[in-house]
Design a protein around this motif. Structure first.
Motif, mmCIF file in Angstrom:
data_model
loop_
_atom_site.group_PDB
_atom_site.id
_atom_site.type_symbol
_atom_site.label_atom_id
_atom_site.label_comp_id
_atom_site.label_asym_id
_atom_site.label_seq_id
_atom_site.Cartn_x
_atom_site.Cartn_y
_atom_site.Cartn_z
ATOM 1 N N ARG A 1 24.040 4.545 -28.462
ATOM 2 C CA ARG A 1 23.628 3.351 -27.742
ATOM 3 C C ARG A 1 22.246 3.532 -27.123
ATOM 4 N NH1 ARG A 1 27.208 3.098 -23.916
ATOM 5 N NH2 ARG A 1 25.619 3.720 -22.413
ATOM 6 N N ILE A 2 22.032 4.695 -26.512
ATOM 7 C CA ILE A 2 20.723 4.961 -25.921
ATOM 8 C C ILE A 2 19.675 5.034 -27.024
ATOM 9 C CG2 ILE A 2 19.404 6.577 -24.492
ATOM 10 C CD1 ILE A 2 22.111 7.508 -23.342
ATOM 11 N N ALA B 1 6.684 3.930 -35.002
ATOM 12 C CA ALA B 1 8.135 3.864 -34.838
ATOM 13 C C ALA B 1 8.901 4.542 -35.972
ATOM 14 C CB ALA B 1 8.584 2.412 -34.696
ATOM 15 N N TYR C 1 9.737 9.730 -32.989
ATOM 16 C CA TYR C 1 9.285 8.568 -32.228
ATOM 17 C C TYR C 1 10.052 8.392 -30.925
ATOM 18 C CZ TYR C 1 8.202 3.888 -30.781
ATOM 19 O OH TYR C 1 7.804 2.823 -30.035
ATOM 20 N N ALA D 1 8.206 7.874 -27.199
ATOM 21 C CA ALA D 1 8.451 6.733 -26.315
ATOM 22 C C ALA D 1 9.077 7.203 -25.007
ATOM 23 C CB ALA D 1 9.367 5.731 -27.013
ATOM 24 N N ALA E 1 6.457 8.912 -22.746
ATOM 25 C CA ALA E 1 5.530 7.940 -22.169
ATOM 26 C C ALA E 1 6.227 7.191 -21.039
ATOM 27 C CB ALA E 1 5.042 6.967 -23.242
ATOM 28 N N GLN E 2 7.457 6.777 -21.299
ATOM 29 C CA GLN E 2 8.180 6.025 -20.274
ATOM 30 C C GLN E 2 8.443 6.884 -19.041
ATOM 31 O OE1 GLN E 2 12.157 4.652 -21.284
ATOM 32 N NE2 GLN E 2 11.815 2.817 -20.057
ATOM 33 N N LEU F 1 2.265 4.182 -24.294
ATOM 34 C CA LEU F 1 2.519 4.780 -25.601
ATOM 35 C C LEU F 1 1.641 4.027 -26.588
ATOM 36 C CD1 LEU F 1 4.297 6.622 -27.434
ATOM 37 C CD2 LEU F 1 5.774 4.638 -27.727
ATOM 38 N N GLU G 1 -0.578 3.562 -30.372
ATOM 39 C CA GLU G 1 -0.762 3.911 -31.770
ATOM 40 C C GLU G 1 -2.260 3.818 -32.047
ATOM 41 O OE1 GLU G 1 1.715 1.417 -34.222
ATOM 42 O OE2 GLU G 1 3.484 1.823 -32.989
ATOM 43 N N ARG H 1 15.308 -5.990 -32.267
ATOM 44 C CA ARG H 1 15.621 -4.596 -31.977
ATOM 45 C C ARG H 1 14.461 -3.681 -32.381
ATOM 46 N NH1 ARG H 1 16.756 0.309 -35.045
ATOM 47 N NH2 ARG H 1 18.061 1.586 -33.724
ATOM 48 N N GLU H 2 13.805 -4.002 -33.500
ATOM 49 C CA GLU H 2 12.650 -3.191 -33.894
ATOM 50 C C GLU H 2 11.524 -3.306 -32.865
ATOM 51 O OE1 GLU H 2 11.421 -4.049 -37.920
ATOM 52 O OE2 GLU H 2 13.215 -3.047 -38.709
ATOM 53 N N ARG I 1 12.443 -1.366 -29.904
ATOM 54 C CA ARG I 1 12.315 0.065 -30.170
ATOM 55 C C ARG I 1 10.873 0.520 -30.023
ATOM 56 N NH1 ARG I 1 14.057 4.740 -33.220
ATOM 57 N NH2 ARG I 1 12.733 4.957 -35.027
ATOM 58 N N SER I 2 9.939 -0.353 -30.428
ATOM 59 C CA SER I 2 8.557 0.110 -30.324
ATOM 60 C C SER I 2 7.965 -0.136 -28.943
ATOM 61 C CB SER I 2 7.690 -0.490 -31.433
ATOM 62 O OG SER I 2 7.736 -1.870 -31.368
ATOM 63 N N VAL I 3 8.680 -0.807 -28.066
ATOM 64 C CA VAL I 3 8.168 -0.969 -26.690
ATOM 65 C C VAL I 3 9.185 -0.471 -25.675
ATOM 66 C CG1 VAL I 3 6.654 -2.896 -27.222
ATOM 67 C CG2 VAL I 3 8.986 -3.375 -26.509
ATOM 68 N N ARG I 4 9.946 0.514 -26.082
ATOM 69 C CA ARG I 4 10.985 1.027 -25.185
ATOM 70 C C ARG I 4 10.454 1.309 -23.801
ATOM 71 N NH1 ARG I 4 15.676 4.552 -27.577
ATOM 72 N NH2 ARG I 4 16.085 4.580 -25.368
ATOM 73 N N GLY I 5 9.213 1.802 -23.763
ATOM 74 C CA GLY I 5 8.640 2.174 -22.482
ATOM 75 C C GLY I 5 8.388 0.982 -21.569
ATOM 76 N N ILE J 1 10.301 -1.852 -21.449
ATOM 77 C CA ILE J 1 11.509 -2.572 -21.031
ATOM 78 C C ILE J 1 12.456 -1.572 -20.374
ATOM 79 C CG2 ILE J 1 11.294 -4.336 -22.816
ATOM 80 C CD1 ILE J 1 13.302 -2.854 -24.484
ATOM 81 N N THR J 2 13.499 -2.088 -19.749
ATOM 82 C CA THR J 2 14.422 -1.160 -19.094
ATOM 83 C C THR J 2 15.372 -0.591 -20.142
ATOM 84 O OG1 THR J 2 16.021 -2.910 -18.614
ATOM 85 C CG2 THR J 2 14.344 -2.468 -16.945
ATOM 86 N N SER J 3 15.943 0.565 -19.815
ATOM 87 C CA SER J 3 16.834 1.179 -20.802
ATOM 88 C C SER J 3 18.060 0.299 -21.027
ATOM 89 C CB SER J 3 17.231 2.583 -20.367
ATOM 90 O OG SER J 3 17.631 2.578 -19.028
ATOM 91 N N TYR K 1 17.150 -2.142 -23.744
ATOM 92 C CA TYR K 1 17.140 -1.551 -25.073
ATOM 93 C C TYR K 1 18.554 -1.277 -25.566
ATOM 94 C CZ TYR K 1 16.502 1.271 -29.097
ATOM 95 O OH TYR K 1 16.590 1.730 -30.383
ATOM 96 N N GLU K 2 19.340 -0.715 -24.688
ATOM 97 C CA GLU K 2 20.706 -0.376 -25.093
ATOM 98 C C GLU K 2 21.476 -1.633 -25.472
ATOM 99 O OE1 GLU K 2 22.616 2.170 -22.205
ATOM 100 O OE2 GLU K 2 20.829 3.436 -22.113
ATOM 101 N N ASN L 1 20.184 -2.772 -28.851
ATOM 102 C CA ASN L 1 20.570 -1.795 -29.864
ATOM 103 C C ASN L 1 22.045 -1.945 -30.212
ATOM 104 O OD1 ASN L 1 19.889 0.361 -31.584
ATOM 105 N ND2 ASN L 1 20.788 1.834 -30.159
#
Lengths: 471, 318
Positions: free
Chosen positions: A48-49, A224, A229, A233, A236-237, A243, A245, B97-98, B101-105, B107-109, B112-113, B116
């Motif tokens: 999930r994470i 990604a 990857y 991420a 960076a977070q 982050l 490219e 979701r993609e 994934r590329s901006v995970r930093g 948004i809050t976890s 993302y979860e 996902n």
């Protein structure tokens, strides 16, 4: 392979090692079902994470979990103190070596290391000659692979000085263990690792170009679809930095900027997770889509710091590895604290002869190989595999080194049939900037196949939480 | 914030909103298709309810290219599961979701979860499983995932630029959707504005309102029969109706006021102008001007605004 194998938890006579007492007591009183349930919980949570890695060679974008094992690898306080000193010493010497070979080359002139072995190495970057980097630091982040063999002696297997990965697993494994089994942490003094991102950020800020009060740090990722990857991420977070490219960056007047919604913003320190070759299509591989045109010129002008520096690969090359103890003596006038694995350099005729005669006992590695690919584990290989490898060695002996097959230590690990010993290694992360720092522990990798010595995640390896005890 | 990050956040929100809108549209279509055939006037376009989601989303051409013939199963497959239809629910969730994934930093976890796990669940669906679950059940699940994501966003995200670009995407997509739904009903489906009041009409209007969660609100506000004029008012000008063009533009304009600086005032000005037309507009004038013409103009303008946002914030060319 009949040598006794060192087990981290139990001595040869079956008695428990004292630093595993607390864990063992807990294991005994915790019902199997509860542990099975926690294992499932861990797996679900990791999915999930999204702590996954991409697997090369499979469908594009295939993501897999690295298996996580619940039994921690525990290091007693006294052993860690030695490891810590040894690691700092080693990385210091490696940084001094890198500075030296791109400047005066004293170590080559003294004859300690054959000059051609450094200067004609494909990882040696002539472009870096005579260039000063802040603080003289080249390998800001080093992932040093350590194994334990024989009666428990530690050996350095490899110094990873380019873009070592895996630290996110160290952090997430700890977070998972604390979430699943808080009682283990409440009753034992286990040293924390969670401040790694803070240390890293401080370290990176500390190597910014001189005169920058509030340096802007960014993490450069290939994107990604890179196998690491998630880690890019994650870091960076955790550090609270961008982050980026290659497409997010541009260079103007030898200054690096990122494209932001408020216009261009300067970047002072780039923690790059892109290989040297791909960093700048103008300076290196012109077909690179991952890099930033003009980045190297900005770097040479001292307008941006790259971490790690360009050209560190020459120092973690397997052909240079045998000389690290000499480097320590040469630069620090100290005796090495950590052992090197005895290494035969097959470019030397007598080493080659010995290796070919003892192929069934040795591990042979490609000098530039990584990730557990391109190696022969003599005792585990079939006759046919050995013979085919023999042909490759004879054709290009200088591409290979050989080492004795180490009986890597084992740690109990959950398998389909219950707890069983599996071979492990350890990768601590050493940070060099204004000072040299590391968090207590590192990433423990485990070879999940019975008897296997290959711990790489791409080849069936898993990971464990690593505990350094406070007392 | 990085332009690429802003772009991903914007599209993440748009795709989630689009998945929800598609689910709503399919849901009312599905309900309509379950009515006895006599209740639907033969000969009207509505006699083929399954064409409506295709027309509304502007996907009719690509649908017929792929499937040739209209059927419930084909439309459901195309709009829900088709990996080659970039607006299918499957693709929307994948893209969202993609992007996440590329901006995970950024948004809050939790966000993302949430996305996902929605994506992981979506991957487990095929046509048979949707049939076994029940089409409505499945569409309900999509809507709930969208609600959940919005709730997680609202409840966990710092009110920073990332949040604003996310909200911008949601409301631009929503405004576009509401305008399209309304236009399809008027332009494509209804022969003349006088043809109101019959049983068929009742079902059509209530379906349209339901597809934007407006049926119950309509009853509450007007306590009367459904008339086109009031529906237009509700979905265009009402400021208390969360899917009306007014509400969407109000959000968009407020957000742009925060995001724009001196160099981007022009974007703020054009959003303000568009908002003012809704804020001070009158239903009668819209009807007089022609609803279809009005909606077309709105769609043009919002697409121009989207283009400006794109050029300035998301994909700059310097």
């Amino acid at each position: 392979m009949s040598r006794p194998i060192y087990d981290e938890m139990c001595a040869a006579d079956g008695t428990l090692r004292p630093h595993y007492q607390g864990f063992s007591d807990w294991l005994k009183r915790t019902p199997n079902e509860q542990i099975a349930q926690k294992r499932e919980e861990a797996e679900r949570a990791f999915h999930r994470i999204g702590i996954t890695f991409a697997v090369y060679g499979e469908d594009a974008g295939t993501e897999r979990l690295i298996p996580f094992d619940l039994v921690p690898r525990i290091i007693p306080a006294g052993e860690w103190r030695i490891l810590e000193r040894g690691l700092k010493q080693r990385v210091q010497a490696l940084n001094l070596f890198l500075h030296d070979i791109y400047h005066e080359q004293n170590i080559l002139r003294s004859g300690t290391i054959p000059a051609e072995q450094v200067l004609s190495n494909t990882q040696y970057r002539r472009e870096m000659q005579g260039m000063d980097v802040p603080g003289g630091i080249y390998a800001h982040i080093a992932g040093v692979d350590i194994v334990r063999a024989d009666e428990g002696a530690y050996y350095v297997l490899e110094d990873n000085l380019r873009v070592p990965s895996g630290v996110s697993y160290m952090l997430e494994n700890r977070r998972m263990m604390m979430r699943l089994f808080p009682e283990l942490f409440a009753t034992q003094a286990i040293k924390p690792v969670e401040h790694y991102p803070d240390l890293l950020l401080e370290n990176l800020r500390g190597v910014a170009p001189a005169g920058e009060e509030e340096p802007e740090v960014a993490v450069l990722t290939p994107g990604a679809y890179n196998s690491a990857y998630f880690e890019h991420a994650f870091l960076a977070q955790q550090m609270g930095v961008e982050l980026v490219e290659g497409q997010d960056l541009f260079v103007q007047n030898e200054t690096l900027y990122m494209r932001t919604t408020r216009g261009p913003r300067r970047v002072h320190v780039l923690y790059r997770r892109v290989d040297d070759d791909f960093l700048d299509p103008r300076a290196f591989r012109s077909d690179s889509m991952l890099g930033v045109p003009g980045l190297f010129a900005a770097y040479r002008a001292g307008r941006v710091t790259l971490a790690n520096a360009i050209g560190t690969g020459v120092a973690d090359d397997k052909s240079i590895y045998p000389f690290v103890p000499e480097m320590i003596r040469f630069y620090l006038t100290e005796e090495p604290i950590l052992n090197n694995v005895p290494t035969w350099q097959l470019r030397r005729e007598e080493d080659l002869r010995y290796c070919l005669d003892h192929l069934a006992e040795l591990v042979v590695k490609e000098v530039h190989g990584a990730g557990g690919y391109g190696m022969l584990v003599g005792p585990a290989a079939s006759n046919a595999e050995r013979e085919s490898f023999r042909g490759r060695i004879v054709a290009q002996p200088d591409k290979y080194i050989a080492q004795p097959t180490l009986a890597l230590s084992t740690c109990p690990t959950f398998t389909a049939t219950g707890l069983a010993p599996r071979h492990i290694d350890l990768r601590p992360y050493v940070l060099s900037g204004k000072t040299v720092n590391l968090v207590p522990g590192g990433l423990t990798r485990v070879a999940l196949r019975q008897g296997s010595l290959v711990v790489n995640s791409s080849q069936g390896g898993g990971t464990k939480d690593t505990w350094v005890m406070a007392h | 914030m990085l332009c690429r990050t802003a772009n991903d956040l914007y599209w993440m929100a748009r795709h989630i909103e689009r998945a929800e809108n598609t689910a709503r549209l399919l849901d009312v279509t599905y309900r309509m298709s379950l009515l006895p055939y006599e209740a639907i006037a033969p000969g009207l376009a509505w006699a083929e309810p399954w064409a409506v989601p295709l027309i509304t989303s502007g996907l009719a051409t690509s649908f017929y290219e792929r499937f040739g013939e209209l059927s419930a199963e084909a439309v459901l497959r195309f709009m829900i599961l088709d990996a080659s239809n970039p607006s299918s629910i499957y693709c929307c969730l994948r893209f969202a979701r993609e992007s996440a994934r590329s901006v995970r930093g950024a948004i809050t976890s939790e966000m993302y979860e949430d996305l996902n796990s929605a994506w992981l669940e979506m991957r487990g669906y095929d046509y048979d499983r949707i049939q076994a679950t029940g089409v409505s059940e499945f569409l309900e699940w999509v809507k709930m995932r969208s609600h959940l994501f919005r709730g997680v966003t609202f409840g966990t995200m710092l009110r920073d630029e990332a949040y604003h670009f996310n909200r911008l995407g949601t409301h631009i997509e929503r405004a576009d959707n509401t305008a399209r739904i309304l236009d399809v009903k008027y332009h494509t489906l209804l022969p003349s504005a006088d043809d109101v009041g019959g049983a068929v009409d009742y079902y059509q209007w209530s379906a349209l309102l339901r597809s934007v969660s407006g049926f119950e609100s309509y009853r509450k506000i007007y306590s009367d029969v459904i008339t086109p004029r009031r529906v237009a008012e509700l979905l265009i000008l009402r400021r208390d109706m969360p899917r009306s063009l007014h509400s969407c533009m109000s959000f968009i304009h407020q957000t742009l006021e925060v995001l724009c600086d001196d160099s981007s005032r022009e974007i703020e000005r054009s959003s303000g102008e568009l908002f003012a037309r809704l804020h001070y507009g009158k239903t009668d004038d819209i009807i007089k001007f022609g609803l279809h013409e009005y909606l077309m103009e709105f769609l043009d303008r919002i697409s121009v605004l989207g283009g400006e946002i794109n050029r300035y914030f998301l994909v700059p060319t310097y």
